[in-house]
Motif scaffolding. Structure first.
Motif, mmCIF file in Angstrom:
data_model
loop_
_atom_site.group_PDB
_atom_site.id
_atom_site.type_symbol
_atom_site.label_atom_id
_atom_site.label_comp_id
_atom_site.label_asym_id
_atom_site.label_seq_id
_atom_site.Cartn_x
_atom_site.Cartn_y
_atom_site.Cartn_z
ATOM 1 N N LEU A 23 0.832 -1.211 0.000
ATOM 2 C CA LEU A 23 0.000 0.000 0.000
ATOM 3 C C LEU A 23 0.859 1.250 0.000
ATOM 4 C CD1 LEU A 23 -2.903 -0.925 2.425
ATOM 5 C CD2 LEU A 23 -2.996 -0.729 -0.059
ATOM 6 N N ASP A 24 2.002 1.214 0.697
ATOM 7 C CA ASP A 24 2.896 2.372 0.718
ATOM 8 C C ASP A 24 3.432 2.676 -0.675
ATOM 9 O OD1 ASP A 24 2.545 2.609 3.426
ATOM 10 O OD2 ASP A 24 4.343 1.475 3.926
ATOM 11 N N ALA A 25 3.821 1.634 -1.386
ATOM 12 C CA ALA A 25 4.383 1.831 -2.727
ATOM 13 C C ALA A 25 3.335 2.366 -3.689
ATOM 14 C CB ALA A 25 4.962 0.523 -3.256
ATOM 15 N N LYS A 50 -10.427 -6.675 -11.829
ATOM 16 C CA LYS A 50 -11.499 -6.121 -10.998
ATOM 17 C C LYS A 50 -11.381 -6.627 -9.560
ATOM 18 C CE LYS A 50 -16.475 -5.791 -10.552
ATOM 19 N NZ LYS A 50 -17.762 -6.334 -10.923
ATOM 20 N N VAL A 51 -11.099 -7.901 -9.383
ATOM 21 C CA VAL A 51 -10.935 -8.476 -8.037
ATOM 22 C C VAL A 51 -9.779 -7.798 -7.313
ATOM 23 C CG1 VAL A 51 -10.243 -10.571 -6.789
ATOM 24 C CG2 VAL A 51 -11.986 -10.704 -8.578
ATOM 25 N N ILE A 52 -8.655 -7.615 -8.004
ATOM 26 C CA ILE A 52 -7.484 -7.001 -7.379
ATOM 27 C C ILE A 52 -7.756 -5.532 -7.066
ATOM 28 C CG2 ILE A 52 -5.062 -6.387 -7.714
ATOM 29 C CD1 ILE A 52 -4.792 -9.003 -9.349
ATOM 30 N N LYS A 53 -8.433 -4.847 -7.958
ATOM 31 C CA LYS A 53 -8.790 -3.436 -7.717
ATOM 32 C C LYS A 53 -9.643 -3.319 -6.455
ATOM 33 C CE LYS A 53 -11.200 0.398 -9.982
ATOM 34 N NZ LYS A 53 -11.909 0.810 -11.201
ATOM 35 N N GLU A 54 -10.637 -4.174 -6.310
ATOM 36 C CA GLU A 54 -11.495 -4.170 -5.122
ATOM 37 C C GLU A 54 -10.697 -4.527 -3.869
ATOM 38 O OE1 GLU A 54 -14.571 -6.902 -6.261
ATOM 39 O OE2 GLU A 54 -15.565 -5.423 -7.540
ATOM 40 N N THR A 55 -9.733 -5.430 -4.013
ATOM 41 C CA THR A 55 -8.897 -5.858 -2.886
ATOM 42 C C THR A 55 -8.065 -4.697 -2.360
ATOM 43 O OG1 THR A 55 -8.806 -8.129 -3.704
ATOM 44 C CG2 THR A 55 -7.063 -7.449 -2.189
ATOM 45 N N TYR A 56 -7.419 -3.952 -3.255
ATOM 46 C CA TYR A 56 -6.602 -2.807 -2.827
ATOM 47 C C TYR A 56 -7.468 -1.702 -2.225
ATOM 48 C CZ TYR A 56 -1.998 -4.317 -4.317
ATOM 49 O OH TYR A 56 -0.799 -4.986 -4.412
ATOM 50 N N THR A 57 -8.639 -1.474 -2.786
ATOM 51 C CA THR A 57 -9.542 -0.458 -2.247
ATOM 52 C C THR A 57 -9.976 -0.845 -0.837
ATOM 53 O OG1 THR A 57 -10.282 0.133 -4.467
ATOM 54 C CG2 THR A 57 -11.716 0.772 -2.638
ATOM 55 N N LEU A 58 -10.300 -2.115 -0.641
ATOM 56 C CA LEU A 58 -10.687 -2.617 0.679
ATOM 57 C C LEU A 58 -9.522 -2.505 1.661
ATOM 58 C CD1 LEU A 58 -12.744 -4.154 2.477
ATOM 59 C CD2 LEU A 58 -11.736 -6.265 1.593
ATOM 60 N N ALA A 59 -8.332 -2.912 1.245
ATOM 61 C CA ALA A 59 -7.163 -2.889 2.125
ATOM 62 C C ALA A 59 -6.793 -1.466 2.533
ATOM 63 C CB ALA A 59 -5.976 -3.561 1.446
ATOM 64 N N ALA A 60 -6.976 -0.521 1.633
ATOM 65 C CA ALA A 60 -6.623 0.870 1.926
ATOM 66 C C ALA A 60 -7.656 1.532 2.838
ATOM 67 C CB ALA A 60 -6.490 1.661 0.628
ATOM 68 N N GLY A 61 -8.834 0.906 2.949
ATOM 69 C CA GLY A 61 -9.877 1.461 3.801
ATOM 70 C C GLY A 61 -10.467 2.746 3.256
ATOM 71 N N GLY A 63 -12.952 4.659 0.165
ATOM 72 C CA GLY A 63 -14.055 4.398 -0.742
ATOM 73 C C GLY A 63 -13.652 4.529 -2.202
ATOM 74 N N ASN A 64 -12.491 5.132 -2.436
ATOM 75 C CA ASN A 64 -12.032 5.357 -3.804
ATOM 76 C C ASN A 64 -11.093 4.249 -4.248
ATOM 77 O OD1 ASN A 64 -13.347 7.885 -3.877
ATOM 78 N ND2 ASN A 64 -11.619 8.831 -2.833
ATOM 79 N N PRO A 65 -11.057 3.943 -5.531
ATOM 80 C CA PRO A 65 -10.120 2.934 -6.030
ATOM 81 C C PRO A 65 -8.680 3.292 -5.666
ATOM 82 C CG PRO A 65 -11.698 3.524 -7.724
ATOM 83 C CD PRO A 65 -11.905 4.487 -6.584
ATOM 84 N N HIS A 66 -7.920 2.298 -5.275
ATOM 85 C CA HIS A 66 -6.525 2.485 -4.885
ATOM 86 C C HIS A 66 -5.638 1.865 -5.966
ATOM 87 C CE1 HIS A 66 -3.686 3.497 -1.703
ATOM 88 N NE2 HIS A 66 -2.993 2.453 -2.107
ATOM 89 N N PRO A 67 -4.684 2.599 -6.513
ATOM 90 C CA PRO A 67 -3.840 2.044 -7.583
ATOM 91 C C PRO A 67 -2.971 0.887 -7.082
ATOM 92 C CG PRO A 67 -3.029 4.194 -6.897
ATOM 93 C CD PRO A 67 -4.304 3.961 -6.166
ATOM 94 N N PHE A 68 -2.596 0.001 -7.987
ATOM 95 C CA PHE A 68 -1.792 -1.160 -7.621
ATOM 96 C C PHE A 68 -0.898 -1.575 -8.782
ATOM 97 C CE2 PHE A 68 -5.675 -2.805 -9.531
ATOM 98 C CZ PHE A 68 -5.193 -3.741 -10.435
ATOM 99 N N PHE A 69 0.070 -2.399 -8.453
ATOM 100 C CA PHE A 69 0.878 -3.084 -9.463
ATOM 101 C C PHE A 69 0.970 -4.540 -9.046
ATOM 102 C CE2 PHE A 69 4.822 -5.053 -10.796
ATOM 103 C CZ PHE A 69 4.722 -4.898 -12.164
#
Length: 133
Positions: A23-25, A50-61, A63-69
């Motif tokens: 999440l920091d990265a 879509k699953v990974i996008k939802e996972t990062y959004t959930l992990a970040a706590g 409501g907005n989509p959280h970017p990931f790699f």
């Protein structure tokens, strides 16, 4: 920081290895990126994205989509892969795709947020290894 993923599930007959951004990265990212290989073939996986996008959004706590790699290599028996989804063979479907992707989402969630509880159950038929790269 990239987190190393290595997971085998004998019940769903798949193995995944790769890396996922912490999440920091991802706070420095402006867009999300999933690079996915299935049986060493580069493929586009909109459902997994879509699953990974939802996972990062959930992990970040948030409501907005959280970017990931994520860079993932998924190995499944060849007879469990349907390559006749797209004329260019860029997209594939897997037998038990929904369950596998939900399992991967739980694996990624636990790796980026170890205190998170998930609905994915740990069974004796799966083994995981998570570490910071």
């Amino acid at each position: 920081q990239l987190l190393t993923l290595d997971h085998r599930n004998t019940m769903l007959t798949y193995r995944v290895s790769g890396v996922a951004s912490s999440l920091d990265a991802t706070s420095k990212l402006t867009s999300s990126e999933l690079v996915c290989f299935v049986n060493q073939r580069l493929v586009d996986c909109p459902t997994l994205r879509k699953v990974i996008k939802e996972t990062y959004t959930l992990a970040a706590g948030e409501g907005n989509p959280h970017p990931f790699f994520c860079l993932l290599s998924i190995e499944v028996p060849a007879h469990n892969v349907d390559v006749n989804v797209h004329p260019s063979k860029e997209q594939v479907h897997l037998l038990n795709e929904q369950r596998i992707f939900a399992n991967l989402g739980g694996l990624i969630l636990r790796s980026i947020n170890p205190s998170a509880s998930t609905s994915v159950s740990s069974s004796s038929s799966s083994s995981s290894s998570l570490s910071a790269a």
